[in-house]
Scaffold this motif. Structure first.
Motif, PDB file in Angstrom:
ATOM      1  N   ALA A  59       0.841  -1.206   0.000  1.00 25.35           N
ATOM      2  CA  ALA A  59       0.000   0.000   0.000  1.00 25.35           C
ATOM      3  C   ALA A  59       0.877   1.257   0.000  1.00 25.35           C
ATOM      4  CB  ALA A  59      -0.928  -0.008   1.207  1.00 25.35           C
ATOM      5  N   LEU A  60       1.918   1.276   0.830  1.00 28.22           N
ATOM      6  CA  LEU A  60       2.817   2.433   0.850  1.00 28.22           C
ATOM      7  C   LEU A  60       3.586   2.568  -0.460  1.00 28.22           C
ATOM      8  CD1 LEU A  60       4.479   2.681   4.375  1.00 28.22           C
ATOM      9  CD2 LEU A  60       3.105   4.384   3.206  1.00 28.22           C
ATOM     10  N   GLN A  61       3.963   1.443  -1.018  1.00 30.90           N
ATOM     11  CA  GLN A  61       4.687   1.454  -2.275  1.00 30.90           C
ATOM     12  C   GLN A  61       3.830   2.089  -3.371  1.00 30.90           C
ATOM     13  OE1 GLN A  61       5.477  -2.455  -3.934  1.00 30.90           O
ATOM     14  NE2 GLN A  61       7.555  -1.858  -4.457  1.00 30.90           N
ATOM     15  N   LYS A  62       2.568   1.730  -3.397  1.00 31.54           N
ATOM     16  CA  LYS A  62       1.648   2.287  -4.389  1.00 31.54           C
ATOM     17  C   LYS A  62       1.366   3.764  -4.103  1.00 31.54           C
ATOM     18  CE  LYS A  62      -2.307   0.770  -6.985  1.00 31.54           C
ATOM     19  NZ  LYS A  62      -1.628   0.004  -8.015  1.00 31.54           N
ATOM     20  N   ALA A  63       1.212   4.130  -2.829  1.00 30.55           N
ATOM     21  CA  ALA A  63       0.914   5.513  -2.459  1.00 30.55           C
ATOM     22  C   ALA A  63       2.053   6.461  -2.843  1.00 30.55           C
ATOM     23  CB  ALA A  63       0.648   5.607  -0.960  1.00 30.55           C
ATOM     24  N   TYR A  64       3.294   6.019  -2.701  1.00 26.97           N
ATOM     25  CA  TYR A  64       4.435   6.864  -3.034  1.00 26.97           C
ATOM     26  C   TYR A  64       4.862   6.739  -4.494  1.00 26.97           C
ATOM     27  CZ  TYR A  64       5.055   7.689   1.947  1.00 26.97           C
ATOM     28  OH  TYR A  64       4.876   8.063   3.249  1.00 26.97           O
ATOM     29  N   GLY A  65       4.189   5.880  -5.254  1.00 25.99           N
ATOM     30  CA  GLY A  65       4.527   5.725  -6.666  1.00 25.99           C
ATOM     31  C   GLY A  65       5.818   4.972  -6.905  1.00 25.99           C
ATOM     32  N   LEU A  66       6.199   4.103  -5.961  1.00 27.16           N
ATOM     33  CA  LEU A  66       7.444   3.348  -6.083  1.00 27.16           C
ATOM     34  C   LEU A  66       7.207   1.918  -6.567  1.00 27.16           C
ATOM     35  CD1 LEU A  66       9.156   4.552  -2.790  1.00 27.16           C
ATOM     36  CD2 LEU A  66       9.635   5.313  -5.124  1.00 27.16           C
ATOM     37  N   ASP A  67       6.014   1.656  -7.097  1.00 28.03           N
ATOM     38  CA  ASP A  67       5.700   0.304  -7.541  1.00 28.03           C
ATOM     39  C   ASP A  67       6.038   0.076  -9.011  1.00 28.03           C
ATOM     40  OD1 ASP A  67       3.728   2.058  -8.289  1.00 28.03           O
ATOM     41  OD2 ASP A  67       2.090   0.638  -8.027  1.00 28.03           O
ATOM     42  N   GLY A  68       6.535   1.067  -9.687  1.00 29.15           N
ATOM     43  CA  GLY A  68       6.914   0.929 -11.087  1.00 29.15           C
ATOM     44  C   GLY A  68       8.410   0.762 -11.234  1.00 29.15           C
ATOM     45  N   PRO A  69       8.867   0.652 -12.465  1.00 25.99           N
ATOM     46  CA  PRO A  69      10.314   0.586 -12.680  1.00 25.99           C
ATOM     47  C   PRO A  69      10.964   1.914 -12.319  1.00 25.99           C
ATOM     48  CG  PRO A  69       9.149   0.618 -14.770  1.00 25.99           C
ATOM     49  CD  PRO A  69       8.113   0.548 -13.701  1.00 25.99           C
ATOM     50  N   GLN A  70      12.266   1.896 -12.092  1.00 21.79           N
ATOM     51  CA  GLN A  70      12.967   3.114 -11.685  1.00 21.79           C
ATOM     52  C   GLN A  70      12.946   4.183 -12.766  1.00 21.79           C
ATOM     53  OE1 GLN A  70      16.939   2.115 -10.408  1.00 21.79           O
ATOM     54  NE2 GLN A  70      16.409   2.791  -8.366  1.00 21.79           N
ATOM     55  N   PHE A  71      13.021   3.762 -13.998  1.00 22.87           N
ATOM     56  CA  PHE A  71      13.095   4.711 -15.096  1.00 22.87           C
ATOM     57  C   PHE A  71      12.278   4.161 -16.250  1.00 22.87           C
ATOM     58  CE2 PHE A  71      15.570   7.216 -18.309  1.00 22.87           C
ATOM     59  CZ  PHE A  71      15.290   8.455 -17.780  1.00 22.87           C
ATOM     60  N   PHE A  72      12.124   4.925 -17.298  1.00 20.70           N
ATOM     61  CA  PHE A  72      11.303   4.516 -18.436  1.00 20.70           C
ATOM     62  C   PHE A  72      11.877   3.303 -19.149  1.00 20.70           C
ATOM     63  CE2 PHE A  72      10.698   9.130 -18.017  1.00 20.70           C
ATOM     64  CZ  PHE A  72       9.362   9.120 -17.689  1.00 20.70           C
ATOM     65  N   PHE A  73      13.161   3.163 -19.136  1.00 22.50           N
ATOM     66  CA  PHE A  73      13.821   2.008 -19.734  1.00 22.50           C
ATOM     67  C   PHE A  73      14.993   1.638 -18.840  1.00 22.50           C
ATOM     68  CE2 PHE A  73      15.979   5.692 -21.404  1.00 22.50           C
ATOM     69  CZ  PHE A  73      17.315   5.349 -21.336  1.00 22.50           C
ATOM     70  N   SER A  74      15.480   0.437 -19.012  1.00 22.28           N
ATOM     71  CA  SER A  74      16.644   0.034 -18.230  1.00 22.28           C
ATOM     72  C   SER A  74      17.551  -0.825 -19.092  1.00 22.28           C
ATOM     73  CB  SER A  74      16.227  -0.741 -16.978  1.00 22.28           C
ATOM     74  OG  SER A  74      15.610  -1.944 -17.338  1.00 22.28           O
ATOM     75  N   ILE A  75      18.803  -0.761 -18.775  1.00 26.36           N
ATOM     76  CA  ILE A  75      19.787  -1.602 -19.443  1.00 26.36           C
ATOM     77  C   ILE A  75      20.109  -2.707 -18.454  1.00 26.36           C
ATOM     78  CG2 ILE A  75      22.098  -1.705 -20.417  1.00 26.36           C
ATOM     79  CD1 ILE A  75      21.778   1.313 -21.024  1.00 26.36           C
ATOM     80  N   ARG A  76      19.723  -3.914 -18.805  1.00 29.51           N
ATOM     81  CA  ARG A  76      19.897  -5.049 -17.913  1.00 29.51           C
ATOM     82  C   ARG A  76      20.260  -6.267 -18.746  1.00 29.51           C
ATOM     83  NH1 ARG A  76      15.424  -7.335 -19.398  1.00 29.51           N
ATOM     84  NH2 ARG A  76      13.466  -6.268 -19.546  1.00 29.51           N
ATOM     85  N   PRO A  77      20.833  -7.283 -18.120  1.00 29.25           N
ATOM     86  CA  PRO A  77      21.159  -8.507 -18.856  1.00 29.25           C
ATOM     87  C   PRO A  77      19.886  -9.182 -19.391  1.00 29.25           C
ATOM     88  CG  PRO A  77      22.282  -8.457 -16.741  1.00 29.25           C
ATOM     89  CD  PRO A  77      21.320  -7.323 -16.749  1.00 29.25           C
ATOM     90  N   SER A  78      20.024  -9.935 -20.435  1.00 25.61           N
ATOM     91  CA  SER A  78      18.865 -10.562 -21.074  1.00 25.61           C
ATOM     92  C   SER A  78      18.205 -11.619 -20.189  1.00 25.61           C
ATOM     93  CB  SER A  78      19.274 -11.193 -22.399  1.00 25.61           C
ATOM     94  OG  SER A  78      20.238 -12.198 -22.180  1.00 25.61           O
ATOM     95  N   TYR A  79      18.930 -12.184 -19.239  1.00 20.36           N
ATOM     96  CA  TYR A  79      18.343 -13.213 -18.379  1.00 20.36           C
ATOM     97  C   TYR A  79      17.551 -12.625 -17.216  1.00 20.36           C
ATOM     98  CZ  TYR A  79      22.793 -12.263 -16.046  1.00 20.36           C
ATOM     99  OH  TYR A  79      23.870 -11.652 -15.466  1.00 20.36           O
TER     100      TYR A  79
END
Length: 156
Positions: A59-79
């Motif tokens: 509930a707190l995560q959703k209220a503060y808007g922290l339930d999404g990814p950190q940024f619009f895109f991310s560079i991460r390994p394919s796995y």
């Protein structure tokens, strides 16, 4: 005088952008979990009443808007799965990320996590096994390296 003001106004834009980028980077690199710390300040512990803690956390995560990814895109390994940001609390997410870097197989890591959670729940239901074995299972869910997990699993 007019050119001086225009130059200063043009310098403001890149300066603000650099400050925003630095603030974002510092915030994402900061250790700890904002939501867990907030819940601890409110008097909720992650050890007591796990179900209500996770509900409050979400509930707190959703209220503060922290339930999404950190940024619009991310560079991460394919796995890495694209839904890793949905796993909470952050400590669990960090643990799974560490195991993923070592195994490079999301299927195995997710199966391990499911089995571990089922065993922790079943141990919580059995009164006689809650002692040392329960503590070892709780520590197992916090281990970040495969060697630690293997050693603790053999001990159990």
């Amino acid at each position: 005088m007019l050119t001086y003001v225009i130059r200063r106004l043009l310098i403001i834009v890149p300066t603000v952008l650099v400050i925003l980028v630095l603030a974002f980077i510092l915030q994402s690199l900061a250790p700890g979990d904002q939501i867990a710390e907030r819940l601890e300040l409110e008097g909720q512990s992650s050890h007591a009443a796990q179900k209500s803690y996770l509900t409050s956390y979400r509930a707190l995560q959703k209220a503060y808007g922290l339930d999404g990814p950190q940024f619009f895109f991310s560079i991460r390994p394919s796995y890495f799965p694209d839904t890793l940001h949905r796993i909470y609390p952050k400590q669990k997410q960090d643990q799974l990320r560490s195991l993923l870097r070592q195994t490079k197989d999301w299927q195995k890591v997710s199966e391990f996590e499911e089995v571990l959670q089922k065993n922790i729940v079943s141990l919580g239901n059995e009164k006689g096994l809650q002692g040392k074995v329960g503590i070892e299972f709780a520590k197992l869910s916090q281990d970040g390296s495969l060697s630690d997990v293997k050693a603790r699993a053999e001990k159990i």
